[in-house]
Design a protein around this motif. Structure first.
Motif, PDB file in Angstrom:
ATOM      1  N   LEU A 199       0.828  -1.210   0.000  1.00 50.30           N
ATOM      2  CA  LEU A 199       0.000   0.000   0.000  1.00 50.30           C
ATOM      3  C   LEU A 199       0.863   1.262   0.000  1.00 50.30           C
ATOM      4  CD1 LEU A 199      -2.780  -1.054   2.541  1.00 50.30           C
ATOM      5  CD2 LEU A 199      -2.959  -0.940   0.053  1.00 50.30           C
ATOM      6  N   VAL A 200       1.962   1.233   0.725  1.00 45.79           N
ATOM      7  CA  VAL A 200       2.861   2.392   0.758  1.00 45.79           C
ATOM      8  C   VAL A 200       3.447   2.647  -0.623  1.00 45.79           C
ATOM      9  CG1 VAL A 200       5.046   3.226   1.691  1.00 45.79           C
ATOM     10  CG2 VAL A 200       3.390   2.173   3.214  1.00 45.79           C
ATOM     11  N   LEU A 201       3.896   1.589  -1.307  1.00 43.54           N
ATOM     12  CA  LEU A 201       4.481   1.755  -2.634  1.00 43.54           C
ATOM     13  C   LEU A 201       3.443   2.231  -3.643  1.00 43.54           C
ATOM     14  CD1 LEU A 201       6.838  -1.363  -2.802  1.00 43.54           C
ATOM     15  CD2 LEU A 201       7.494   1.023  -2.542  1.00 43.54           C
ATOM     16  N   ARG A 202       2.246   1.692  -3.578  1.00 43.60           N
ATOM     17  CA  ARG A 202       1.201   2.132  -4.505  1.00 43.60           C
ATOM     18  C   ARG A 202       0.878   3.619  -4.293  1.00 43.60           C
ATOM     19  NH1 ARG A 202      -1.321  -1.802  -7.400  1.00 43.60           N
ATOM     20  NH2 ARG A 202      -0.983  -3.959  -6.739  1.00 43.60           N
ATOM     21  N   THR A 203       0.816   4.049  -3.040  1.00 43.13           N
ATOM     22  CA  THR A 203       0.565   5.464  -2.757  1.00 43.13           C
ATOM     23  C   THR A 203       1.723   6.333  -3.252  1.00 43.13           C
ATOM     24  OG1 THR A 203      -0.679   4.785  -0.800  1.00 43.13           O
ATOM     25  CG2 THR A 203      -0.046   7.093  -0.949  1.00 43.13           C
ATOM     26  N   PRO A 233       4.328   0.057 -12.351  1.00 45.36           N
ATOM     27  CA  PRO A 233       3.437  -0.213 -11.204  1.00 45.36           C
ATOM     28  C   PRO A 233       2.517  -1.405 -11.415  1.00 45.36           C
ATOM     29  CG  PRO A 233       3.426   2.121 -11.781  1.00 45.36           C
ATOM     30  CD  PRO A 233       4.120   1.401 -12.899  1.00 45.36           C
ATOM     31  N   ARG A 234       2.340  -1.835 -12.665  1.00 45.26           N
ATOM     32  CA  ARG A 234       1.470  -2.987 -12.921  1.00 45.26           C
ATOM     33  C   ARG A 234       2.195  -4.309 -12.742  1.00 45.26           C
ATOM     34  NH1 ARG A 234      -0.144  -1.010 -18.815  1.00 45.26           N
ATOM     35  NH2 ARG A 234       2.127  -0.715 -18.726  1.00 45.26           N
ATOM     36  N   ASP A 235       3.499  -4.267 -12.536  1.00 44.27           N
ATOM     37  CA  ASP A 235       4.277  -5.490 -12.347  1.00 44.27           C
ATOM     38  C   ASP A 235       4.120  -5.969 -10.910  1.00 44.27           C
ATOM     39  OD1 ASP A 235       5.987  -7.587 -12.446  1.00 44.27           O
ATOM     40  OD2 ASP A 235       7.797  -6.417 -12.860  1.00 44.27           O
ATOM     41  N   PRO A 236       3.596  -7.173 -10.683  1.00 40.18           N
ATOM     42  CA  PRO A 236       3.415  -7.639  -9.285  1.00 40.18           C
ATOM     43  C   PRO A 236       4.729  -7.855  -8.552  1.00 40.18           C
ATOM     44  CG  PRO A 236       2.889  -9.394 -10.849  1.00 40.18           C
ATOM     45  CD  PRO A 236       3.089  -8.158 -11.657  1.00 40.18           C
ATOM     46  N   GLN A 237       5.835  -8.070  -9.283  1.00 38.57           N
ATOM     47  CA  GLN A 237       7.109  -8.281  -8.595  1.00 38.57           C
ATOM     48  C   GLN A 237       7.615  -7.015  -7.911  1.00 38.57           C
ATOM     49  OE1 GLN A 237       9.918  -9.936 -11.322  1.00 38.57           O
ATOM     50  NE2 GLN A 237       8.902 -11.926 -11.444  1.00 38.57           N
ATOM     51  N   VAL A 238       7.104  -5.861  -8.323  1.00 41.50           N
ATOM     52  CA  VAL A 238       7.518  -4.607  -7.693  1.00 41.50           C
ATOM     53  C   VAL A 238       7.124  -4.587  -6.218  1.00 41.50           C
ATOM     54  CG1 VAL A 238       7.176  -2.103  -7.721  1.00 41.50           C
ATOM     55  CG2 VAL A 238       7.443  -3.349  -9.866  1.00 41.50           C
ATOM     56  N   TYR A 239       6.022  -5.214  -5.887  1.00 42.26           N
ATOM     57  CA  TYR A 239       5.489  -5.177  -4.522  1.00 42.26           C
ATOM     58  C   TYR A 239       5.881  -6.415  -3.719  1.00 42.26           C
ATOM     59  CZ  TYR A 239       2.664  -1.863  -7.136  1.00 42.26           C
ATOM     60  OH  TYR A 239       2.260  -0.848  -7.952  1.00 42.26           O
ATOM     61  N   ASP A 240       6.814  -7.213  -4.257  1.00 39.99           N
ATOM     62  CA  ASP A 240       7.273  -8.401  -3.541  1.00 39.99           C
ATOM     63  C   ASP A 240       8.397  -7.989  -2.599  1.00 39.99           C
ATOM     64  OD1 ASP A 240       7.768 -10.930  -2.655  1.00 39.99           O
ATOM     65  OD2 ASP A 240       8.746 -11.629  -4.486  1.00 39.99           O
ATOM     66  N   THR A 241       8.045  -7.579  -1.398  1.00 38.97           N
ATOM     67  CA  THR A 241       9.017  -7.109  -0.413  1.00 38.97           C
ATOM     68  C   THR A 241       9.344  -8.215   0.590  1.00 38.97           C
ATOM     69  OG1 THR A 241       7.254  -6.233   0.975  1.00 38.97           O
ATOM     70  CG2 THR A 241       8.254  -4.727  -0.624  1.00 38.97           C
ATOM     71  N   LYS A 242      10.395  -7.966   1.345  1.00 41.06           N
ATOM     72  CA  LYS A 242      10.876  -8.946   2.314  1.00 41.06           C
ATOM     73  C   LYS A 242      10.919  -8.294   3.685  1.00 41.06           C
ATOM     74  CE  LYS A 242      14.202 -11.385   0.818  1.00 41.06           C
ATOM     75  NZ  LYS A 242      15.567 -11.770   0.369  1.00 41.06           N
ATOM     76  N   VAL A 243      10.477  -9.019   4.690  1.00 40.79           N
ATOM     77  CA  VAL A 243      10.462  -8.528   6.070  1.00 40.79           C
ATOM     78  C   VAL A 243      11.588  -9.223   6.824  1.00 40.79           C
ATOM     79  CG1 VAL A 243       9.124  -8.289   8.183  1.00 40.79           C
ATOM     80  CG2 VAL A 243       7.983  -8.145   5.960  1.00 40.79           C
ATOM     81  N   ASP A 244      12.489  -8.442   7.380  1.00 38.65           N
ATOM     82  CA  ASP A 244      13.648  -8.971   8.092  1.00 38.65           C
ATOM     83  C   ASP A 244      13.377  -8.914   9.591  1.00 38.65           C
ATOM     84  OD1 ASP A 244      16.160  -9.918   8.708  1.00 38.65           O
ATOM     85  OD2 ASP A 244      17.068  -7.933   8.675  1.00 38.65           O
ATOM     86  N   TRP A 245      13.447 -10.058  10.235  1.00 39.74           N
ATOM     87  CA  TRP A 245      13.240 -10.143  11.684  1.00 39.74           C
ATOM     88  C   TRP A 245      14.595 -10.390  12.342  1.00 39.74           C
ATOM     89  CZ3 TRP A 245       8.466  -9.428  13.937  1.00 39.74           C
ATOM     90  CH2 TRP A 245       7.365  -9.457  13.072  1.00 39.74           C
ATOM     91  N   PRO A 246      15.139  -9.422  13.054  1.00 36.93           N
ATOM     92  CA  PRO A 246      16.420  -9.655  13.743  1.00 36.93           C
ATOM     93  C   PRO A 246      16.247 -10.664  14.862  1.00 36.93           C
ATOM     94  CG  PRO A 246      15.478  -7.543  14.402  1.00 36.93           C
ATOM     95  CD  PRO A 246      14.610  -8.064  13.289  1.00 36.93           C
ATOM     96  N   PRO A 247      17.320 -11.357  15.216  1.00 35.69           N
ATOM     97  CA  PRO A 247      17.209 -12.354  16.301  1.00 35.69           C
ATOM     98  C   PRO A 247      16.819 -11.691  17.608  1.00 35.69           C
ATOM     99  CG  PRO A 247      19.507 -11.991  15.709  1.00 35.69           C
ATOM    100  CD  PRO A 247      18.677 -11.297  14.674  1.00 35.69           C
TER     101      PRO A 247
END
Length: 387
Positions: A199-203, A233-247
């Motif tokens: 949603l942030v990227l689309r905005t 913006p129509r490419d779905p891979q643009v919104y494929d983000t990764k969430v990093d969880w530190p130990p």
């Protein structure tokens, strides 16, 4: 979405207003006290709200709170603490009981002496006849049940414990219920955070379309040359983000380095993966930084070797003696015709010593060496700038 706020009416009095915003995939409407203020199309085409289920339960879309089972125990704990506090307060200022005498003739206060009481008079304070060991043990039982239901060990809340160099694995076993809850949160919150990023990227693409163009001056990151210079913006891979969880638990860096080194030696891990395991957020940028540093060091080493060769050539030309570590070049004699018996000595550059043939650079180096060894250096001046 609805909430209330204070405002000033036309008469100048304070009044409570109700703001309401209705969002659908197609339209957005805003109301104040059921009066339409604005109606427009939804530019995103979707409702910009993400619902994250804290603890998933089957048959419900909402999920549960972490303290849903804790509320009745907490209420019971607070009530018993209040009752014990009342008992302590009652007996902290005890009631004085007098029999066989009148209290009006007795002066109250500290360090006072009562005399002249009848022989049958009796004065005493109301003692605490309540044993608080039972109520305190009951409070401890409730508190232990609260820890067991929430999965938070008592030692995790700052309880005094012996200092030790316990490893991360041992701490994981000690805090196993808490780590289980951490794993559940990772599963549910990762999906929600990725949706929020979308949603942030689309905005951003909607209101600042110029940011879709690659700009190297802003330290943009390109994974490969095949990555397009302009984001679609129509490419779905643009919104494929990764969430990093530190130990969540402390990690011994030396133990982790030994583990990473063993994996690299066996070929089971890449350098980027090793940086990721060590907590590096952007391993690609770190690898580029290491490469740039090694490249700069190589250039500096080469420049130093080049200067050393010029210095050696200048010394050899001036004194005829090779410096330490440089072999003496062989002399070049070319014999002429054997019948004449004469010899021709060539006066070309000495082989084996680099930089001898470069007269201009050699003279410059020689001049610097003479100035450093025998001459004086004239004073220099600088013109300071504003900064």
């Amino acid at each position: 979405m609805k909430y209330k706020f204070w405002g000033t009416s036309l008469e100048g009095t304070r009044q409570v207003y109700t703001y309401t915003e209705i969002i659908t995939d197609e339209h957005i409407e805003e109301y104040v006290n059921d009066e339409l203020l604005d109606a427009r199309e939804n530019p995103l085409g979707t409702i910009p709200i993400v619902h994250i289920r804290n603890i998933e339960i089957s048959g419900s879309p909402w999920g549960l709170s972490d303290i849903v089972d804790l509320i009745p125990l907490n209420r019971e704990y607070n009530e018993k603490c209040t009752e014990i506090s009342d008992i302590v307060n009652y007996h902290a200022a005890p009631v004085t009981i007098i029999t066989g005498a009148k209290a009006s003739h007795l002066e109250k206060g500290a360090r006072k002496i009562w005399a002249g009481l009848p022989k049958d008079a009796n004065v005493f304070n109301l003692e605490n006849g309540v044993d608080l060991n039972g109520p305190l043990a009951y409070l401890q039982l409730i508190k232990r049940a609260m820890h067991e239901l929430t999965g938070v060990p008592e030692t995790a809340l700052g309880q005094a414990q012996a200092i030790s160099n316990t490893s991360g694995v041992a701490l994981s076993i000690q805090f196993f219920p808490l780590m289980q809850r951490y794993g559940l949160k990772q599963t549910t919150y990762t999906h929600g955070l990725r949706r929020i990023n979308e949603l942030v990227l689309r905005t951003l693409f909607l209101y600042e379309p110029e940011c879709r163009v690659y700009d190297p001056t802003t330290q943009g990151i390109r994974v490969s040359d095949e990555q397009p210079l302009v984001i679609d913006p129509r490419d779905p891979q643009v919104y494929d983000t990764k969430v990093d969880w530190p130990p969540p638990l402390p990690v011994d860096v030396l133990v982790k380095l030994n583990e990473v080194q063993a994996k690299l030696a066996l070929g089971l891990e890449s350098k980027r993966g090793a940086l990721r395991d060590l907590g590096e957020t952007f391993p690609g940028e770190k690898m580029q930084e290491i490469f740039d540093e090694r490249l700069t060091e190589s250039k500096e080493d080469g420049a130093l070797e080049y200067i050393k060769a010029q210095i050696a050539a200048a010394i050899l030309r001036s004194t005829g003696l090779p410096p330490d570590g440089v072999e003496s070049p062989p002399s070049t004699h070319s014999a002429s015709n054997s019948e004449s018996g004469s010899t021709d000595v060539s006066s070309g550059p000495l082989p084996g010593v680099p930089g001898v043939g470069q007269e201009k650079e050699t003279d410059t180096i020689l001049s610097e060496l003479v100035t450093l060894s025998r001459g004086t250096k004239l004073a220099q001046r600088r013109n300071p700038e504003n900064n």
